[in-house]
Each structure stands twice: as structure tokens, then as C-alpha cells.
Design a protein around this motif. Structure first.
Motif, PDB file in Angstrom:
ATOM      1  N   GLY A 476       0.807  -1.218   0.000  1.00  0.00           N
ATOM      2  CA  GLY A 476       0.000   0.000   0.000  1.00  0.00           C
ATOM      3  C   GLY A 476       0.837   1.263   0.000  1.00  0.00           C
ATOM      4  O   GLY A 476       0.453   2.281  -0.587  1.00  0.00           O
ATOM      5  N   ARG A 477       1.994   1.212   0.647  1.00  0.00           N
ATOM      6  CA  ARG A 477       2.891   2.375   0.639  1.00  0.00           C
ATOM      7  C   ARG A 477       3.371   2.694  -0.770  1.00  0.00           C
ATOM      8  O   ARG A 477       3.667   3.852  -1.078  1.00  0.00           O
ATOM      9  N   ARG A 478       3.475   1.656  -1.600  1.00  0.00           N
ATOM     10  CA  ARG A 478       3.968   1.866  -2.969  1.00  0.00           C
ATOM     11  C   ARG A 478       2.893   2.418  -3.898  1.00  0.00           C
ATOM     12  O   ARG A 478       3.175   2.751  -5.051  1.00  0.00           O
ATOM     13  N   CYS A 479       1.654   2.515  -3.435  1.00  0.00           N
ATOM     14  CA  CYS A 479       0.594   3.120  -4.261  1.00  0.00           C
ATOM     15  C   CYS A 479      -0.299   4.009  -3.405  1.00  0.00           C
ATOM     16  O   CYS A 479      -1.499   4.106  -3.645  1.00  0.00           O
ATOM     17  N   SER A 480       0.286   4.663  -2.410  1.00  0.00           N
ATOM     18  CA  SER A 480      -0.504   5.480  -1.485  1.00  0.00           C
ATOM     19  C   SER A 480      -1.178   6.645  -2.182  1.00  0.00           C
ATOM     20  O   SER A 480      -2.264   7.088  -1.782  1.00  0.00           O
ATOM     21  N   THR A 481      -0.565   7.181  -3.238  1.00  0.00           N
ATOM     22  CA  THR A 481      -1.173   8.284  -3.989  1.00  0.00           C
ATOM     23  C   THR A 481      -1.672   7.809  -5.350  1.00  0.00           C
ATOM     24  O   THR A 481      -2.121   8.624  -6.155  1.00  0.00           O
ATOM     25  N   GLY A 482      -1.586   6.511  -5.612  1.00  0.00           N
ATOM     26  CA  GLY A 482      -2.048   5.946  -6.881  1.00  0.00           C
ATOM     27  C   GLY A 482      -3.169   4.951  -6.637  1.00  0.00           C
ATOM     28  O   GLY A 482      -3.849   4.983  -5.606  1.00  0.00           O
ATOM     29  N   SER A 483      -3.345   4.049  -7.576  1.00  0.00           N
ATOM     30  CA  SER A 483      -4.399   3.040  -7.476  1.00  0.00           C
ATOM     31  C   SER A 483      -3.785   1.661  -7.611  1.00  0.00           C
ATOM     32  O   SER A 483      -2.596   1.512  -7.895  1.00  0.00           O
ATOM     33  N   ALA A 484      -4.609   0.638  -7.391  1.00  0.00           N
ATOM     34  CA  ALA A 484      -4.115  -0.732  -7.434  1.00  0.00           C
ATOM     35  C   ALA A 484      -5.149  -1.650  -8.054  1.00  0.00           C
ATOM     36  O   ALA A 484      -6.352  -1.371  -8.042  1.00  0.00           O
ATOM     37  N   THR A 485      -4.651  -2.751  -8.605  1.00  0.00           N
ATOM     38  CA  THR A 485      -5.493  -3.866  -9.016  1.00  0.00           C
ATOM     39  C   THR A 485      -5.056  -5.058  -8.174  1.00  0.00           C
ATOM     40  O   THR A 485      -3.910  -5.502  -8.262  1.00  0.00           O
ATOM     41  N   VAL A 486      -5.953  -5.535  -7.330  1.00  0.00           N
ATOM     42  CA  VAL A 486      -5.651  -6.624  -6.400  1.00  0.00           C
ATOM     43  C   VAL A 486      -6.315  -7.891  -6.924  1.00  0.00           C
ATOM     44  O   VAL A 486      -7.521  -7.918  -7.172  1.00  0.00           O
ATOM     45  N   LEU A 487      -5.519  -8.946  -7.084  1.00  0.00           N
ATOM     46  CA  LEU A 487      -6.001 -10.194  -7.671  1.00  0.00           C
ATOM     47  C   LEU A 487      -5.758 -11.343  -6.706  1.00  0.00           C
ATOM     48  O   LEU A 487      -4.683 -11.433  -6.110  1.00  0.00           O
ATOM     49  N   GLY A 488      -6.729 -12.221  -6.574  1.00  0.00           N
ATOM     50  CA  GLY A 488      -6.507 -13.364  -5.704  1.00  0.00           C
ATOM     51  C   GLY A 488      -7.726 -14.245  -5.578  1.00  0.00           C
ATOM     52  O   GLY A 488      -8.767 -14.018  -6.204  1.00  0.00           O
ATOM     53  N   ASP A 489      -7.576 -15.273  -4.757  1.00  0.00           N
ATOM     54  CA  ASP A 489      -8.644 -16.241  -4.511  1.00  0.00           C
ATOM     55  C   ASP A 489      -8.528 -16.679  -3.061  1.00  0.00           C
ATOM     56  O   ASP A 489      -7.537 -17.299  -2.673  1.00  0.00           O
ATOM     57  N   ILE A 490      -9.516 -16.325  -2.257  1.00  0.00           N
ATOM     58  CA  ILE A 490      -9.501 -16.658  -0.836  1.00  0.00           C
ATOM     59  C   ILE A 490      -9.265 -18.155  -0.630  1.00  0.00           C
ATOM     60  O   ILE A 490      -8.559 -18.572   0.292  1.00  0.00           O
ATOM     61  N   ALA A 491      -9.834 -18.980  -1.524  1.00  0.00           N
ATOM     62  CA  ALA A 491      -9.711 -20.433  -1.373  1.00  0.00           C
ATOM     63  C   ALA A 491      -8.290 -20.924  -1.581  1.00  0.00           C
ATOM     64  O   ALA A 491      -7.961 -22.051  -1.200  1.00  0.00           O
ATOM     65  N   GLN A 492      -7.434 -20.101  -2.182  1.00  0.00           N
ATOM     66  CA  GLN A 492      -6.060 -20.519  -2.444  1.00  0.00           C
ATOM     67  C   GLN A 492      -5.063 -19.922  -1.452  1.00  0.00           C
ATOM     68  O   GLN A 492      -3.855 -19.981  -1.664  1.00  0.00           O
ATOM     69  N   GLY A 493      -5.553 -19.364  -0.354  1.00  0.00           N
ATOM     70  CA  GLY A 493      -4.662 -18.819   0.655  1.00  0.00           C
ATOM     71  C   GLY A 493      -3.966 -19.928   1.429  1.00  0.00           C
ATOM     72  O   GLY A 493      -4.621 -20.740   2.083  1.00  0.00           O
ATOM     73  N   THR A 494      -2.650 -19.986   1.363  1.00  0.00           N
ATOM     74  CA  THR A 494      -1.914 -21.113   1.951  1.00  0.00           C
ATOM     75  C   THR A 494      -0.856 -20.682   2.962  1.00  0.00           C
ATOM     76  O   THR A 494       0.090 -21.424   3.219  1.00  0.00           O
ATOM     77  N   THR A 495      -0.979 -19.501   3.523  1.00  0.00           N
ATOM     78  CA  THR A 495      -0.076 -19.072   4.587  1.00  0.00           C
ATOM     79  C   THR A 495      -0.849 -19.025   5.910  1.00  0.00           C
ATOM     80  O   THR A 495      -2.078 -18.898   5.902  1.00  0.00           O
TER      81      THR A 495
END
Length: 684
Positions: A476-495
């Protein structure tokens, strides 16, 4: 799917439609060569004011030349739109980049241009003034077929596009390729979303979320090139293997030089040589650590007990301790970054001196204030009350000194949590410290508390479900003044710290309230495979909608139970069966099984690659540890011993999620080979 009239003949009629389209392709390629030659011939010797400007302009020209490369096996255009007002000015060929003729008239229109949007969005119910949509089929770069959809013809029936289906299911060898010819309406809406807001995409396996994110970058660079040229873009992936897999997508779309990195790359302030327990990693990744670090960074701030006396000529100017304390407390209350406050404090003290000078009848200017701020007495006072901070040394002390940690974590972390993250053997210094990946994120947080992190215009974050809250903050610090596209799948969370909800993740990213889009229609994973893998969803992500597949073909799917002493041989047989088909093959296994399988493959003369190595026609088999399978895709997958994949994780839910990832890497076929009983969720 919209209606179509297939016309995929291979006629050699020199006057037929296919011949005319081939002629347009040849003419377009010739025009592209001319555009490249014109760029190569540019002479900038007399148009720049200095060598710096010349270097910048030359670099831009070199990027332009690269972007104009004609990739022989990549179709220059893949579609055509004929608008209802049919004349030469209302026919557009849709391709990966713009191509114009000698007069500047477009021969191929960039897929990102507004006029191209109906190619992806138009339908029988909403034709968007399109009379004809034509799709083209290619073999090794040669135009071999076309297919028409008359969107305004009520007599035409709704059927599935054969060419579109063939392109989606086409076997792949090598890195990930673009999906620009097959973008679906729901994907296109995400791709073309405005740059002003952050978009989060929850995507089931095979829904194309990674491709959507990359195409979104390409679209934003087209629509906001000047802005993003100033502010920058970045693609963040989970590991180097994944980044190697996707690295050719943007260049194929004409976008050169987009930076890629992992989260570990972003926070590489210290060398990572150590590891954490799952519990310690979870605590260090908790958002509460941000306040612990804030206290640690500010722990050295003290209140002045002596006045500052500035001598200038024959005059002495005295600022009493209570007034200095007011200035220090003001800086603390403003909550600005530690380093910025430390730089501002000498100026505030100098300003207090200048006020006294003016009150005594002098007329000091800014130069006098700067000189006072550099005065030895002022500098000494600032050093005493607001000492310099080294972020890495601060984190080192926090993790090594139990008393310091207890002071900074009081009321935030429990005593048990503090003990869990303390280093068993404190490091003697920065060089000897065995930093973990989570520690590096803490150093990054501390660094930002001291000095603001540079913000980019747009960041794409893929496989985001595995990030901890502190890692989200780092991104988030790297796009604090910009925007983001966040991609993922909750079902694939493995940490152990995997994302629970996207709303929570977006808050940690600093983008609360961002839109969350869900993609559930799969285009690559066969129906039988996704249905089998979805048996795990009630146990790993009960709130998610089960993915569906639009694939007409059921895929090649089998589950084979074998004796324990015959497991390796059965796995090798399954690999040989898969290699008889066209396309890439991935042998996925629990990490602990990789050495034995590598030895068995070598003994049988079956050469294999490791993740990150590019497949080719001669080397199509990759041996993939289950922990590196996320985000990768193979035409055929052989999955070794599912129970071992589950047992390789610290808890059952994480293990089942890892298994879900492994099961959904297949595009055309999946063979599950097991000797141990299957997890009960699959056995049902």
C-alpha cells in the motif's frame, strides 16, 4: 456467447474473403515494418538542447522500436468490426497495437482504443451499432480461418464461437500468453475500469484473473500514458517462478519495460537468512506490529531540560527549555514522519530565534534563519531530543531486547506473543542477524516511519490472498497516492496469515471501500476437474461461490489408486501418457516428494524442468513442488499423492487449500495418482 456463422474454410480462391483478409494482414505487416524503419531512422542530433535530453529521447525511441516489433507467431490482428453505417471508414481491424499506412489511416486499431470496446462487449441484445463481428483463426502466425457474427440479424441463432473456444483451449508451451483475443465482457469491464479507483478481483481458478490484471495495466498505460510515465507502474507476484511465467504478456501487447517484483524484493533492506515459526510469522505479520514499530522508532525522543543559546556576533539569543518542549510536542502531535520532523525541528527553533531578533529591532531574512538552523547549539539540541534513527537497528533491538520489546508492545502484544517473536539468540549486529522474510517487512515499515516511501501511479498485486496485513501495508505504501489492481482467490490462501476477507485486506492496503469484483466463470480448467476440486470448498472457503466452467470438452480426468511400492512407477506412466498429448505437462507433488521423483525421472530418462524454466517443444515436463504451483498453468497435470500435499502443511485447512491449488493447474487433463487414502473431502 453471441451468435455466429462459422466460415472456417481453407479455400485458396484469390478473390474470396479469406484471401482478402490475408492480403490485409500482409499489407499491415508491411506497414508495421515501415513504422519501425521510420523510428530507427530518426535523427535527433539537432533537436535536443543537451546530452541529457538526447539520452532521454534516445531511450524513448529505443522503447518505441521494441514496441513495434512484429512477432511472427503472434497475430497482428485477431478481429474485425463493421459498424452499422457500413463504409470504408466504419470497418476496423482489432489487434495488439496500432498500425497505420503511409497516409496515417489506421490499418489495425489497438484493442484498447474506445472504438475496439464493442469487440468485447457487443451482443445480440446490445449490438452497440455493430453489424458484423469477425474473429480470425491462426496457425503458427498464418491466417487460416474466420468466423462471422451478424449481431443485428434477427434470423441468426445464438451459438458458441468455435474459434473463440479453440483459442481458449489451445495447448501452450512456454510462458503465459495474452488473452487479448478472448477477453470476455465481465473481464473487459475490469480491464477498462478507470485509473482513479482500486479494483479487487476475487477469481476462481481458470477465470483469467492474472491475465485480466496484466491487460488492465496495458489498458491504463494506453489511456493514461503520460500520467503513468511520470508516476510509474509495478506488477507484484508471489515468487520469481511466477514472474518468469507471466513476463512475456505485456511485451506481446506492446508494453516494454514494466517493472516486476515480489513483495520480498520490495522490502529487501536486509539479507534474509532465517525463518520464523508459523506462530511467529503470524504475529510479525499482524497489523498491530505497526503501532509497536511506531513506538520503537519514537522511543528515543526526549524532552529538553536545558535552553538553547545561539551566539551571533556580539548577541546571544536564548530559547528556554519549556519553549523547546512545546516545539517537540507540536512535532509529535502532528504525527509526521520521524525524519521529516527531525529536519523541520531546527527550522522551528531557528524561527523562534528570529522572532526574538525582530522583537529587538533587527530585520533577519531567510538566509539568517537557515544559518541559525545550522548553528552548532541548535544541531546539538535537536540531536539530544530527536536523535537519528536507523530502521534496521531499531527492529534489531526490538527483536533482541526483551525489555525494549515489552516497553513498545505494552497493551498491544501479550507476554506470550512477545516471547514468540523474540530471537532465541540475539544478534550482535546487523551483519550477523538472521533476518526472516517477516523481519524484512518490519524493517520496511520502520523505514517508512522515518522517511516516506515513494508512491507509484498503479500497482498490480497478484496472488494477494497469501499476504499478511503488514505485507499489505508494504504494498500500500507503494501506491498510497495511486491506485491498485488486487487479484486473488480466498480459497487458495496457503499461509498461516492468509487473507480472511477482501474488505479487511483492502483496509490494510490503505484502499478501504474499493470495489470487489468476483469472477466465477472458468475458461481454462475443464468442468470435470473444477467440479472435483470444488469438493474442497466447503472446508477451505465456505463463503465462496463454486466456480463453473464454460468448456464444452469435459477434459481428460482420472483418479488412480496404486500400491505403495508402485507409486513412483505409476506416476511416471502417467507422465508418459500426458506427454503423448500436445502441450505442457506439470508433475506436481508435495515438496518432500520432489527429490525422490526427480531421481525416478532421471533413472527413466525423462528430462524435466524446474518452475521458472521456460518449456519448449523439446522440454515439456516440469517437476513442480506444490508450494510453487500457485499461479502456474499446464495443459496436463499429474498430481502425486494428494495426502502428502495436505500433510506437508502445518494445519489441515492450509493443506487442503494447497491441494486445491494443485488440482486446478490443469487446462486439458488431470491425472491424480495416490497410494495413501485420499482426503475425505475428495473421497466423497
Amino acid at each position: 456467447m453471441p451468435s455466429h456463422t462459422p466460415t472456417s474454410t481453407s479455400t485458396d480462391d484469390p478473390a474470396g474473403p479469406l484471401a482478402r483478409e490475408r492480403a490485409h494482414l500482409s499489407e499491415s505487416r508491411a506497414a508495421l515494418r515501415v513504422m519501425r524503419e521510420d523510428a530507427e531512422a530518426l535523427d535527433i542530433r539537432d533537436v535536443t538542447a543537451g546530452w541529457v535530453a538526447a539520452e532521454v529521447l534516445q531511450h524513448q525511441i529505443e522503447l518505441r522500436i521494441k514496441a513495434l516489433a512484429d512477432l511472427s507467431h503472434t497475430p497482428l490482428f485477431f478481429g474485425r468490426l463493421d459498424y452499422v453505417l457500413h463504409d470504408a471508414g466504419n470497418r476496423f481491424y482489432i489487434g495488439r497495437r496500432h498500425v497505420h499506412d503511409a497516409e496515417g489511416d489506421p490499418m489495425v486499431v489497438d484493442w484498447r482504443a474506445p472504438v475496439s470496446q464493442p469487440f468485447y462487449r457487443a451482443s445480440r441484445t446490445d449490438p452497440q451499432d455493430v453489424a458484423l463481428r469477425r474473429r480470425f483463426g491462426y496457425t503458427a502466425g498464418e491466417l487460416t480461418a474466420y468466423e462471422d457474427e451478424h449481431l443485428t440479424d434477427p434470423a441468426e441463432a445464438d451459438t458458441t464461437s468455435a474459434l473463440l473456444q479453440a483459442e481458449i483451449e489451445r495447448p501452450r508451451v512456454g510462458p503465459m500468453r495474452d488473452i487479448v483475443a478472448t477477453i470476455q465482457p465481465e473481464q473487459d469491464e475490469i480491464v477498462r475500469a478507470g485509473i482513479g479507483g482500486t479494483v479487487c478481483v476475487q477469481g476462481a481458478p481458470g477465470t483469467g484473473k492474472t491475465a485480466v490484471g496484466l491487460h488492465r495495466v496495458a489498458y491504463l498505460l494506453f489511456a493514461h500514458r503520460e500520467r503513468l510515465a511520470r508516476t510509474g507502474t509495478l506488477v507484484i507476484g508471489p515468487n520469481a517462478s511466477f514472474l518468469n511465467y507471466i513476463e512475456q504478456v505485456l511485451p506481446a501487447l506492446g508494453e516494454i519495460g514494466i517493472k516486476q517484483a515480489t513483495v520480498d524484493d520490495l522490502v529487501a533492506h536486509v539479507p534474509v537468512r532465517g525463518t520464523d515459526t508459523a506462530t511467529a510469522g503470524r504475529i510479525k505479520g499482524d497489523a498491530r506490529m505497526a503501532e509497536v514499530l511506531r513506538r520503537a522508532v519514537r522511543s528515543g525522543i526526549g524532552m529538553p531540560t536545558e535552553p538553547v543559546v545561539v551566539v551571533r556576533g556580539s548577541r546571544r539569543w536564548r530559547i528556554p527549555a519549556y519553549e523547546l518542549e512545546e516545539l517537540v510536542r507540536e512535532m509529535m502531535d502532528r504525527d509526521i514522519r520521524y525524519g521529516a520532523a527531525r529536519e523541520a525541528l531546527p527550522q522551528r527553533i531557528a524561527h523562534a530565534v528570529l522572532v526574538r531578533m525582530e522583537q529587538s529591532g533587527e530585520a533577519p531574512d531567510d538566509r539568517v534563519q537557515d544559518a541559525v538552523a545550522r548553528n552548532a547549539a541548535v544541531k546539538a539540541a535537536v540531536k539530544a531530543v530527536w536523535p537519528p534513527v536507523d530502521p534496521a537497528k531499531t527492529v534489531l533491538r526490538l527483536l533482541s531486547d526483551a525489555d525494549f520489546l515489552a516497553e513498545c508492545a505494552d497493551g498491544i502484544l501479550t507476554e506470550e506473543e512477545q516471547k514468540e517473536i523474540l530471537w532465541v539468540k540475539p544478534a550482535r549486529g546487523l551483519a550477523s542477524a538472521r533476518w526472516s522474510a517477516a523481519d524484512a517487512v518490519l524493517v520496511d515499515e520502520a523505514t517508512d516511519l522515518v522517511q516516506r516511501t515513494h508512491s507509484l501511479g498503479h500497482v498490480v498485486l497478484d496472488e494477494a490472498q497469501d499476504l499478511s496485513p503488514m505485507q499489505y501495508r508494504a504494498v500500500g505504501r507503494r501506491c498510497s497516492t495511486g491506485s491498485a489492481t488486487v487479484l486473488g482467490d480466498i480459497a487458495q490462501g496457503t499461509t498461516p496469515w492468509a487473507t480472511a476477507t477482501w474488505e479487511e485486506a483492502l483496509a490494510h492496503l490503505g484502499k478501504p471501500g474499493a470495489a470487489v469484483e468476483e469472477l466465477t466463470r472458468g475458461f481454462r480448467v475443464p468442468r470435470s476437474v473444477i467440479a472435483y476440486a470444488s469438493r474442497l470448498l466447503p472446508a477451505i472457503a465456505p463463503g465462496l461461490i463454486e466456480a463453473t466452467s464454460v468448456r464444452d470438452s469435459p477434459g481428460d480426468f482420472s483418479v488412480r489408486a496404486v500400491p505403495v511400492d508402485g507409486l513412483d512407477a505409476a506416476v511416471l506412466d502417467a507422465c508418459r501418457d500426458a506427454l503423448r498429448h500436445e502441450g505442457s505437462v506439470g508433475l506436481i507433488a508435495a515438496d518432500a516428494r520432489i527429490p525422490a521423483l526427480a531421481e525416478a525421472l532421471a533413472a527413466e530418462g525423462l528430462a524435466c524442468l524446474t518452475p521458472g524454466e521456460e518449456t519448449s517443444a523439446e522440454a515439456r515436463l516440469t517437476l513442480v513442488p506444490a508450494t510453487l504451483a500457485k499461479g502456474l498453468e499446464y495443459d496436463y497435470v499429474v498430481l502425486d499423492e494428494p495426502a502428502a500435499v495436505v500433510d506437508g502443511e502445518p494445519d489441515e485447512r492450509t493443506g487442503l487449500r494447497r491441494l486445491y491449488v494443485a488440482l486446478t493447474r490443469a487446462v486439458s487433463g488431470l491425472a491424480v495418482v495416490h497410494a495413501a487414502p485420499l482426503p475425505e473431502q475428495l473421497a466423497g
